[in-house]
Design a protein around this motif. Sequence first.
Motif, short mmCIF file in Angstrom:
data_model
loop_
_atom_site.label_atom_id
_atom_site.label_comp_id
_atom_site.label_asym_id
_atom_site.label_seq_id
_atom_site.Cartn_x
_atom_site.Cartn_y
_atom_site.Cartn_z
N LEU A 19 -23.70 82.79 0.74
CA LEU A 19 -23.38 82.21 2.05
C LEU A 19 -22.49 83.15 2.86
O LEU A 19 -22.74 83.38 4.06
CB LEU A 19 -22.69 80.86 1.86
N ILE A 20 -21.47 83.70 2.24
CA ILE A 20 -20.55 84.59 2.96
C ILE A 20 -21.27 85.84 3.45
O ILE A 20 -21.06 86.30 4.58
CB ILE A 20 -19.35 84.97 2.06
N LYS A 26 -24.87 86.09 10.77
CA LYS A 26 -25.17 85.03 11.74
C LYS A 26 -24.25 83.84 11.55
O LYS A 26 -23.60 83.70 10.51
CB LYS A 26 -26.62 84.60 11.62
N ASP A 27 -24.19 82.97 12.56
CA ASP A 27 -23.36 81.77 12.49
C ASP A 27 -23.98 80.76 11.53
O ASP A 27 -25.20 80.75 11.31
CB ASP A 27 -23.24 81.12 13.87
N LEU A 28 -23.13 79.89 11.00
CA LEU A 28 -23.58 78.90 10.02
C LEU A 28 -24.75 78.04 10.49
O LEU A 28 -25.69 77.81 9.71
CB LEU A 28 -22.40 78.00 9.62
N PRO A 29 -24.77 77.55 11.75
CA PRO A 29 -25.89 76.71 12.18
C PRO A 29 -27.25 77.41 12.08
O PRO A 29 -28.29 76.74 12.00
CB PRO A 29 -25.55 76.39 13.64
N HIS A 30 -27.25 78.74 12.09
CA HIS A 30 -28.50 79.48 12.05
C HIS A 30 -28.88 79.93 10.63
O HIS A 30 -29.88 80.64 10.45
CB HIS A 30 -28.42 80.70 12.97
N ILE A 31 -28.06 79.55 9.65
CA ILE A 31 -28.35 79.88 8.25
C ILE A 31 -29.03 78.69 7.59
O ILE A 31 -28.58 77.55 7.73
CB ILE A 31 -27.05 80.23 7.50
N THR A 32 -30.10 78.95 6.88
CA THR A 32 -30.83 77.87 6.21
C THR A 32 -30.52 77.86 4.71
O THR A 32 -30.11 78.89 4.14
CB THR A 32 -32.35 78.03 6.40
N VAL A 33 -30.74 76.72 4.10
CA VAL A 33 -30.57 76.62 2.65
C VAL A 33 -31.54 77.56 1.95
O VAL A 33 -31.20 78.18 0.93
CB VAL A 33 -30.78 75.15 2.17
N THR A 34 -32.73 77.70 2.50
CA THR A 34 -33.72 78.62 1.92
C THR A 34 -33.18 80.05 1.86
O THR A 34 -33.35 80.75 0.85
CB THR A 34 -35.03 78.60 2.75
N GLU A 35 -32.51 80.49 2.93
CA GLU A 35 -31.93 81.83 2.94
C GLU A 35 -30.82 81.96 1.90
O GLU A 35 -30.69 83.00 1.23
CB GLU A 35 -31.36 82.13 4.33
N ARG A 44 -34.10 75.89 -4.76
CA ARG A 44 -33.51 74.85 -3.89
C ARG A 44 -32.98 73.68 -4.70
O ARG A 44 -31.95 73.10 -4.36
CB ARG A 44 -34.56 74.35 -2.89
N GLY A 45 -33.69 73.34 -5.76
CA GLY A 45 -33.24 72.23 -6.59
C GLY A 45 -31.86 72.48 -7.17
O GLY A 45 -31.03 71.56 -7.26
N THR A 46 -31.61 73.73 -7.56
CA THR A 46 -30.30 74.10 -8.10
C THR A 46 -29.22 73.93 -7.04
O THR A 46 -28.12 73.44 -7.33
CB THR A 46 -30.32 75.56 -8.60
N PHE A 47 -29.54 74.33 -5.81
CA PHE A 47 -28.56 74.16 -4.72
C PHE A 47 -28.17 72.70 -4.60
O PHE A 47 -26.98 72.36 -4.55
CB PHE A 47 -29.15 74.66 -3.40
N TYR A 48 -29.16 71.81 -4.56
CA TYR A 48 -28.88 70.39 -4.31
C TYR A 48 -28.27 69.68 -5.52
O TYR A 48 -27.79 68.55 -5.39
CB TYR A 48 -30.15 69.69 -3.84
N LYS A 49 -28.27 70.32 -6.67
CA LYS A 49 -27.54 69.77 -7.82
C LYS A 49 -26.03 69.90 -7.60
O LYS A 49 -25.24 69.13 -8.17
CB LYS A 49 -27.91 70.52 -9.09
N HIS A 50 -25.65 70.87 -6.77
CA HIS A 50 -24.22 71.17 -6.58
C HIS A 50 -23.70 70.75 -5.20
O HIS A 50 -22.54 70.33 -5.09
CB HIS A 50 -23.97 72.67 -6.77
N TYR A 51 -24.55 70.85 -4.19
CA TYR A 51 -24.10 70.58 -2.82
C TYR A 51 -25.18 69.81 -2.06
O TYR A 51 -26.37 70.06 -2.23
CB TYR A 51 -23.80 71.89 -2.08
N GLU A 52 -24.74 68.90 -1.22
CA GLU A 52 -25.69 68.12 -0.42
C GLU A 52 -26.16 68.91 0.80
O GLU A 52 -27.33 68.85 1.18
CB GLU A 52 -25.06 66.80 0.03
N GLU A 56 -20.97 71.69 2.98
CA GLU A 56 -20.20 71.37 1.78
C GLU A 56 -19.97 72.63 0.94
O GLU A 56 -18.89 72.82 0.38
CB GLU A 56 -20.95 70.32 0.95
N LEU A 57 -20.98 73.48 0.88
CA LEU A 57 -20.85 74.76 0.19
C LEU A 57 -19.78 75.62 0.86
O LEU A 57 -18.94 76.24 0.18
CB LEU A 57 -22.19 75.50 0.18
N LEU A 58 -19.78 75.65 2.18
CA LEU A 58 -18.78 76.43 2.91
C LEU A 58 -17.38 75.92 2.64
O LEU A 58 -16.46 76.70 2.39
CB LEU A 58 -19.08 76.39 4.41
N GLU A 59 -17.19 74.60 2.69
CA GLU A 59 -15.86 74.04 2.45
C GLU A 59 -15.39 74.33 1.03
O GLU A 59 -14.21 74.62 0.80
CB GLU A 59 -15.86 72.53 2.72
#
Length: 199
Positions: A19-20, A26-35, A44-52, A56-59
């Motif tokens: 993410l960083i 680019k700004d956060l609104p333009h970043i996708t979970v896929t990226e 993607r499934g792994t991502f959603y096991k940890h963050y909605e 939430e990942l950024l925080e």
Amino acid sequence: MTQHDRRIDKTQKALKSALIKLMEEKDLPHITVTEIVKKADVNRGTFYKHYEVKEELLEATIQDVIKSLIQAYRHPYLNKERFTIKDLSASKIKLFEHVAANADFYRVIMLHPSVLPGFQNRLCEVLKKLSIQDLKFIPNTGTIDVDLQASYQSHALFGMIFEWVKGGFKYTPEHMAQQLLEILSNQPFSSGYHTMPNK
């Protein structure tokens, strides 16, 4: 720590790092979970096991950095009842090691403030609160307002970090720690009277 816990930590660290790195572009609104998952090399499934959501990942990333910052700041006087500048040495100052270890994060917030608006102020507030806690243990023999003094110290420290990051980390953390120690030890007007140079 179990092997399962280590895997979780490794996955979360990879997602935060991804993410960083993307936020440098680019700004956060333009970043996708896929990226994010592609750069972290997870699905993607792994991502959603940890963050909605990515916010939430950024925080979680921010909280990790702030926790590490506080630990680094407090390192010189851990387990001490009394502490003065005379007790401080460059080797005990861990703040710049913390910044270097989180270099990508600090590059984002210092060099691309629009990517994470408001965080520089948030960081200064953390440093200010730490300064206020320190000043409670230092006798105040004058009429200096503690809140103003803490604000001065926190912004001065932030300024050092900013210049270091802006300069591309051209100095080592050890050099920065030594510079901070010398600045603290040679504050103008720290005691007595000083002769001002003629204009």
